[in-house]
Design a protein around this motif. Structure first.
Motif, PDB file in Angstrom:
ATOM      1  N   SER A  62       0.834  -1.203   0.000  1.00 54.06           N
ATOM      2  CA  SER A  62       0.000   0.000   0.000  1.00 54.06           C
ATOM      3  C   SER A  62       0.866   1.249   0.000  1.00 54.06           C
ATOM      4  N   GLU A  63       1.969   1.210   0.748  1.00 52.82           N
ATOM      5  CA  GLU A  63       2.884   2.353   0.782  1.00 52.82           C
ATOM      6  C   GLU A  63       3.570   2.564  -0.556  1.00 52.82           C
ATOM      7  N   VAL A  64       3.841   1.464  -1.280  1.00 47.93           N
ATOM      8  CA  VAL A  64       4.415   1.572  -2.624  1.00 47.93           C
ATOM      9  C   VAL A  64       3.399   2.185  -3.588  1.00 47.93           C
ATOM     10  N   GLY A  65       2.103   1.930  -3.323  1.00 50.29           N
ATOM     11  CA  GLY A  65       1.059   2.514  -4.156  1.00 50.29           C
ATOM     12  C   GLY A  65       0.387   1.545  -5.102  1.00 50.29           C
ATOM     13  N   ILE A  66       0.590   0.233  -4.889  1.00 48.62           N
ATOM     14  CA  ILE A  66      -0.004  -0.728  -5.824  1.00 48.62           C
ATOM     15  C   ILE A  66      -1.094  -1.589  -5.185  1.00 48.62           C
ATOM     16  N   VAL A  67      -1.350  -1.368  -3.902  1.00 53.46           N
ATOM     17  CA  VAL A  67      -2.440  -2.055  -3.207  1.00 53.46           C
ATOM     18  C   VAL A  67      -3.268  -1.012  -2.474  1.00 53.46           C
ATOM     19  N   SER A  68      -4.575  -1.182  -2.519  1.00 59.73           N
ATOM     20  CA  SER A  68      -5.481  -0.298  -1.792  1.00 59.73           C
ATOM     21  C   SER A  68      -6.058  -1.050  -0.597  1.00 59.73           C
ATOM     22  N   ILE A  69      -5.993  -0.451   0.573  1.00 61.31           N
ATOM     23  CA  ILE A  69      -6.555  -1.053   1.778  1.00 61.31           C
ATOM     24  C   ILE A  69      -7.704  -0.181   2.252  1.00 61.31           C
ATOM     25  N   VAL A  70      -8.900  -0.757   2.287  1.00 62.62           N
ATOM     26  CA  VAL A  70     -10.095  -0.043   2.715  1.00 62.62           C
ATOM     27  C   VAL A  70     -10.550  -0.609   4.052  1.00 62.62           C
ATOM     28  N   PRO A  71     -10.697   0.231   5.078  1.00 62.02           N
ATOM     29  CA  PRO A  71     -11.149  -0.248   6.388  1.00 62.02           C
ATOM     30  C   PRO A  71     -12.461  -1.028   6.276  1.00 62.02           C
ATOM     31  N   ASN A  72     -12.530  -2.145   6.956  1.00 59.46           N
ATOM     32  CA  ASN A  72     -13.714  -3.012   6.993  1.00 59.46           C
ATOM     33  C   ASN A  72     -14.032  -3.656   5.644  1.00 59.46           C
ATOM     34  N   SER A  73     -13.125  -3.522   4.688  1.00 61.07           N
ATOM     35  CA  SER A  73     -13.343  -4.126   3.371  1.00 61.07           C
ATOM     36  C   SER A  73     -12.172  -5.000   2.960  1.00 61.07           C
ATOM     37  N   GLY A  74     -10.980  -4.626   3.376  1.00 59.04           N
ATOM     38  CA  GLY A  74      -9.804  -5.422   3.055  1.00 59.04           C
ATOM     39  C   GLY A  74      -8.942  -4.798   1.981  1.00 59.04           C
ATOM     40  N   ALA A  75      -8.021  -5.599   1.464  1.00 54.80           N
ATOM     41  CA  ALA A  75      -7.050  -5.115   0.485  1.00 54.80           C
ATOM     42  C   ALA A  75      -7.361  -5.644  -0.905  1.00 54.80           C
ATOM     43  N   ARG A  76      -7.090  -4.820  -1.888  1.00 54.41           N
ATOM     44  CA  ARG A  76      -7.230  -5.199  -3.294  1.00 54.41           C
ATOM     45  C   ARG A  76      -6.077  -4.604  -4.081  1.00 54.41           C
ATOM     46  N   VAL A  77      -5.780  -5.221  -5.213  1.00 55.33           N
ATOM     47  CA  VAL A  77      -4.819  -4.624  -6.131  1.00 55.33           C
ATOM     48  C   VAL A  77      -5.402  -3.297  -6.591  1.00 55.33           C
ATOM     49  N   ARG A  78      -4.623  -2.254  -6.500  1.00 53.33           N
ATOM     50  CA  ARG A  78      -5.129  -0.921  -6.811  1.00 53.33           C
ATOM     51  C   ARG A  78      -5.581  -0.798  -8.259  1.00 53.33           C
ATOM     52  N   VAL A  79      -6.697  -0.127  -8.452  1.00 57.46           N
ATOM     53  CA  VAL A  79      -7.171   0.199  -9.789  1.00 57.46           C
ATOM     54  C   VAL A  79      -6.681   1.600 -10.112  1.00 57.46           C
ATOM     55  N   MET A  80      -5.838   1.713 -11.122  1.00 60.90           N
ATOM     56  CA  MET A  80      -5.248   2.995 -11.483  1.00 60.90           C
ATOM     57  C   MET A  80      -6.233   3.817 -12.314  1.00 60.90           C
ATOM     58  N   GLN A  81      -6.692   4.918 -11.757  1.00 57.68           N
ATOM     59  CA  GLN A  81      -7.579   5.820 -12.470  1.00 57.68           C
ATOM     60  C   GLN A  81      -6.782   6.708 -13.425  1.00 57.68           C
ATOM     61  N   ARG A  82      -7.474   7.232 -14.428  1.00 59.98           N
ATOM     62  CA  ARG A  82      -6.779   8.074 -15.399  1.00 59.98           C
ATOM     63  C   ARG A  82      -6.144   9.296 -14.743  1.00 59.98           C
ATOM     64  N   SER A  83      -6.839   9.896 -13.797  1.00 58.25           N
ATOM     65  CA  SER A  83      -6.294  11.081 -13.124  1.00 58.25           C
ATOM     66  C   SER A  83      -5.029  10.738 -12.342  1.00 58.25           C
ATOM     67  N   ASP A  84      -5.013   9.531 -11.740  1.00 63.27           N
ATOM     68  CA  ASP A  84      -3.808   9.089 -11.023  1.00 63.27           C
ATOM     69  C   ASP A  84      -2.652   8.907 -11.992  1.00 63.27           C
ATOM     70  N   ALA A  85      -2.946   8.270 -13.129  1.00 63.26           N
ATOM     71  CA  ALA A  85      -1.904   8.020 -14.128  1.00 63.26           C
ATOM     72  C   ALA A  85      -1.358   9.328 -14.678  1.00 63.26           C
ATOM     73  N   ARG A  86      -2.242  10.275 -14.925  1.00 62.21           N
ATOM     74  CA  ARG A  86      -1.798  11.571 -15.446  1.00 62.21           C
ATOM     75  C   ARG A  86      -0.858  12.254 -14.456  1.00 62.21           C
ATOM     76  N   ALA A  87      -1.217  12.212 -13.186  1.00 59.10           N
ATOM     77  CA  ALA A  87      -0.382  12.828 -12.157  1.00 59.10           C
ATOM     78  C   ALA A  87       0.986  12.145 -12.080  1.00 59.10           C
ATOM     79  N   LEU A  88       1.005  10.828 -12.198  1.00 66.09           N
ATOM     80  CA  LEU A  88       2.271  10.095 -12.164  1.00 66.09           C
ATOM     81  C   LEU A  88       3.151  10.470 -13.349  1.00 66.09           C
ATOM     82  N   TYR A  89       2.551  10.607 -14.518  1.00 58.78           N
ATOM     83  CA  TYR A  89       3.334  10.977 -15.696  1.00 58.78           C
ATOM     84  C   TYR A  89       3.874  12.395 -15.578  1.00 58.78           C
TER      85      TYR A  89
END
Length: 231
Positions: A62-89
């Protein structure tokens, strides 16, 4: 691959670092897809450890940014949104432009040989697949990391390899069939390498910045087209 730094372990000796590295590799390779659930119980059974090391591993990812942890829901592989990708680029363009400038200031005869050999290898790959995903391949990443290494900036090199590239891998996994720019990207790489080996920092910086922006522009355009096609 990110070099994670925890030493938490269970009685069988598997550290959280090792488990996190294995999961990260599976995410980068597309074995674990964006949105996939990462259940602690299932992972603990798979690796033969208690849930403690698994929980620590997921926190690291999660700290690396490739897993999302949601309280009371658990962890999932992060879904990269377009806005996130744009910011990274945008961050990538700034960092890699700086790296190219620094590399041009420090380039030597050895640098010329190293970049020439690497780009020669890429040229053969592009010739076979001129419209393939060259920009998204390991070789392209190697080119940029070699430049960051030549630049002599451990901070830039560390951020690119340990945080930015793992996150961008999520975009590549999700859109693995997006066509690459192939020959155009290789030509841009060759121009960047030429400016670096000629010790021209300003030109190297400008060319690298434009290269990363062109990469994002091509990806965004094709993502838009793919989204329209799925409507």
């Amino acid at each position: 691959m990110s070099k994670l730094s925890t030493k938490s372990s269970d009685s069988q000796g598997l550290t959280s670092e090792v488990i996190a590295a294995k999961l990260q590799n599976e995410i980068v390779m597309g074995i674990l897809r964006p949105g996939d659930r990462l259940g602690e119980v299932a992972l603990a059974e798979r690796f033969g450890v208690s849930r403690g090391p698994i929980r620590t591993s997921l926190k690291l990812l999660s700290e690396v940014g490739i897993v999302s942890i949601v309280p009371n829901s658990g962890a999932r592989v992060r879904v990269m949104q377009r806005s996130d990708a744009r910011a990274l680029y945008e961050v990538r363009a700034a960092l890699e432009a700086e790296a190219a400038m620094l590399a041009a200031q420090k380039a030597s005869t050895k640098t010329t040989s190293r970049l020439g050999e690497l780009l020669g290898q890429h040229a053969g790959e592009v010739q076979e697949h001129p419209k393939g995903a060259y920009l998204q391949a390991e070789g392209d990443r190697d080119f940029h990391l070699v430049i960051a290494e030549i630049a002599g900036s451990p901070i830039i090199e560390r951020y690119l390899s340990r945080e930015l590239y793992p996150q961008l891998s999520l975009l590549r996994v999700k859109h693995r069939f997006v066509t690459g720019r192939g020959a155009e990207a290789l030509w841009e790489h060759q121009r960047i390498a030429q400016a670096i080996t000629q010790n021209d920092p300003e030109v190297a910086k400008r060319l690298m910045y434009n290269h990363i922006r062109n990469s994002w522009g091509a990806i965004e355009a094709q993502l838009t087209e793919a989204e329209r096609g799925s409507e």
